[in-house]
Design a protein around this motif. Structure first.
Motif, mmCIF file in Angstrom:
data_model
loop_
_atom_site.group_PDB
_atom_site.id
_atom_site.type_symbol
_atom_site.label_atom_id
_atom_site.label_comp_id
_atom_site.label_asym_id
_atom_site.label_seq_id
_atom_site.Cartn_x
_atom_site.Cartn_y
_atom_site.Cartn_z
ATOM 1 N N ASP A 148 0.844 -1.204 0.000
ATOM 2 C CA ASP A 148 0.000 0.000 0.000
ATOM 3 C C ASP A 148 0.879 1.253 0.000
ATOM 4 O OD1 ASP A 148 -1.813 2.019 0.373
ATOM 5 O OD2 ASP A 148 -2.566 1.310 2.301
ATOM 6 N N ILE A 149 0.973 1.917 -1.158
ATOM 7 C CA ILE A 149 1.842 3.091 -1.257
ATOM 8 C C ILE A 149 1.303 4.272 -0.470
ATOM 9 C CG2 ILE A 149 2.829 2.426 -3.470
ATOM 10 C CD1 ILE A 149 0.867 4.316 -4.826
ATOM 11 N N THR A 150 0.018 4.254 -0.090
ATOM 12 C CA THR A 150 -0.547 5.343 0.715
ATOM 13 C C THR A 150 -0.304 5.111 2.205
ATOM 14 O OG1 THR A 150 -2.742 4.364 1.087
ATOM 15 C CG2 THR A 150 -2.390 5.537 -0.990
ATOM 16 N N LYS A 151 0.027 3.868 2.562
ATOM 17 C CA LYS A 151 0.278 3.464 3.949
ATOM 18 C C LYS A 151 -0.946 3.617 4.849
ATOM 19 C CE LYS A 151 4.476 2.596 2.822
ATOM 20 N NZ LYS A 151 4.852 1.179 2.556
ATOM 21 N N SER A 152 -2.126 3.754 4.255
ATOM 22 C CA SER A 152 -3.315 3.942 5.090
ATOM 23 C C SER A 152 -4.587 3.370 4.478
ATOM 24 C CB SER A 152 -3.535 5.438 5.355
ATOM 25 O OG SER A 152 -3.755 6.137 4.141
#
Length: 339
Positions: free
Chosen positions: A200-204
Motif C-alpha cells: 500500500d503506497i498510501t500506507k493507510s
C-alpha cells in the motif's frame, strides 16, 4: 537502439524428483518477497522445517501433472514465446524467476543478439510482491552487476486492460459454451494479508475490510487483492454472469498467518454442500497452466467437490499459448517499441 523482449514466468523444477524439487523450492521459498520474514527466521523455517518434508510431497504432485515434453509451465511458456516471436521482428526471450532458466541467462541471450533495450514482461496480470516485484527487482540487480549498458523497462500489471479482459473472457466463453454449469468460481493464488498492507503506497488505505478494494485509491496500482476482484468483476460483466452465480476465492496458502480469504478449498466445499452441482473454475492469476491449476485445482478441487455432493467440475484452462493471447502480447510489445 536494438530492442528485445524478455517474457518471465514463475519457473519449475528440472524434473519431478524430490532432489530437483527440493532445489527449486529452496530457491523459491528463500526469496524475501515470498516469505517476507527476517533472513535467519526464514532460513530456519525453510531449511529446518519445510525442505525436510515438502519436497517429497511436492514431487509426488509434480509427477501427476508432468508431461512427456517436461514441465507443463515451461512447455506452455515456450510455445507462447514461439508464437509471439512469429509476429515480431525483434528477439523474444524467455526466462523463469526460479529454476535453471534464469533471468540472467535470458538477458545474456538477448545481449548476445545485440539487444540494447529490453522490455521485461512478467507474465502475471496482477501485481504482487511475490511475482511481479521480485522479477523486476532481480532484473535491476542483474543489470547493475552484469549488464550496466543495458536499458530495461518493465511492463506493468495488465489486469484491467480492456483488450486483456476481452481475450480472457473470449477464452473462458469458448471453453464453457458447451458445458453444463451453474456456478463459476474465480480462484486466484493467495498471498499473506501483510503483503497487501506492505504494498500500500498510501500506507493507510488497505484494511482488507470488504470495502477498501471498491473505494478508488492510488493504492490499487499495487494492490493484489483489488486487482483480483477487479478481474472477476470485469470478466463477469463481459460474460453477462448473473449475481449469485460467481465469486472470488484464493488458493495455495502456506503456514498459519492470515492469507487472503475466502479460501478456495473451503469455498468449493461450501458451495457443494449448498447444492451447487455443476461448477466451472477459472484461475486468472496464471496465464500458464502449472502445478497449482493442474493438480491443486483440477485434481484436488474436483475430488473435494465430488466428496460434498457435486457432479461436474470443469477447470477452465489458462490462456496458455492461445493465439489471440499471443497476438495481444505481440501488439503490446510493438506499441512499446514504437513509443
Amino acid at each position: 537502439m536494438k530492442k528485445g523482449v524478455l517474457l518471465v514466468n514463475l519457473g519449475s523444477p528440472d524434473s519431478p524428483t524430490p532432489k530437483d524439487v527440493k532445489k527449486y523450492l529452496g530457491e523459491f521459498l528463500m526469496d524475501e518477497r515470498v516469505i517476507d520474514i527476517p533472513t535467519i527466521a526464514r532460513a530456519a523455517l525453510v531449511k529446518g522445517i519445510i525442505l525436510k518434508t515438502r519436497p517429497k510431497q511436492s514431487a509426488a504432485a509434480y509427477q501427476k501433472i508432468w508431461w512427456d515434453e517436461g514441465s507443463p509451465l515451461i512447455v506452455i511458456s515456450e510455445r507462447l514465446q514461439a508464437k509471439v516471436q512469429e509476429q515480431l521482428d525483434m528477439p523474444v526471450g524467455l526466462a523463469m524467476r526460479y529454476g535453471s532458466m534464469t533471468i540472467k541467462k535470458g538477458l545474456q541471450a538477448l545481449v548476445d543478439q545485440g539487444v540494447e533495450e529490453v522490455l521485461l514482461f512478467p507474465l502475471y496480470p496482477q501485481f504482487a510482491m511475490a511475482t511481479t516485484e521480485t522479477i523486476t527487482v532481480l532484473a535491476e540487480e542483474l543489470r547493475e552487476a552484469h549488464f550496466p549498458n543495458l536499458k530495461i523497462e518493465s511492463f506493468p500489471a495488465f489486469y484491467n486492460k480492456p483488450e486483456y479482459i476481452s481475450v480472457l473472457s473470449n477464452s473462458i466463453k469458448a471453453y464453457l459454451q458447451d458445458k453444463n454449469y451453474d456456478y463459476v468460481l474465480f480462484s486466484y493464488h493467495g498471498v499473506p494479508e501483510r503483503h497487501i498492507r506492505k504494498s500500500d503506497i498510501t500506507k493507510s488505505h488497505c484494511k482488507i475490510d470488504g470495502s477498501c478494494c471498491a473505494t478508488p485509491s492510488k493504492a490499487h496500482e499495487f494492490c493484489y487483492r483489488h486487482q483480483c476482484l477487479e478481474v472477476t468483476r470485469l470478466v463477469a460483466e463481459k460474460l453477462g454472469l448473473e449475481a449469485g452465480t460467481f465469486s472470488t476465492s484464493f488458493q495455495s496458502r502456506l503456514g498459519f498467518d492470515p492469507w487472503l480469504q475466502p479460501y478456495t478449498d473451503r469455498t468449493i466445499e461450501r458451495l457443494g454442500k449448498q447444492g451447487v452441482k455443476n461448477m466451472a473454475i477459472v484461475t486468472p492469476a496464471f496465464v500458464s497452466d502449472c502445478l497449482e491449476t493442474l493438480e491443486e485445482i483440477a485434481m484436488e478441487g474436483q475430488e473435494l467437490f465430488h466428496e460434498v455432493g457435486g457432479n461436474d467440475f470443469t477447470t477452465v484452462p489458462c490462456l496458455n499459448d492461445d493465439q489471440e493471447w499471443a497476438s495481444l502480447l505481440a501488439t503490446w510489445v510493438e506499441n512499446w517499441a514504437k513509443a
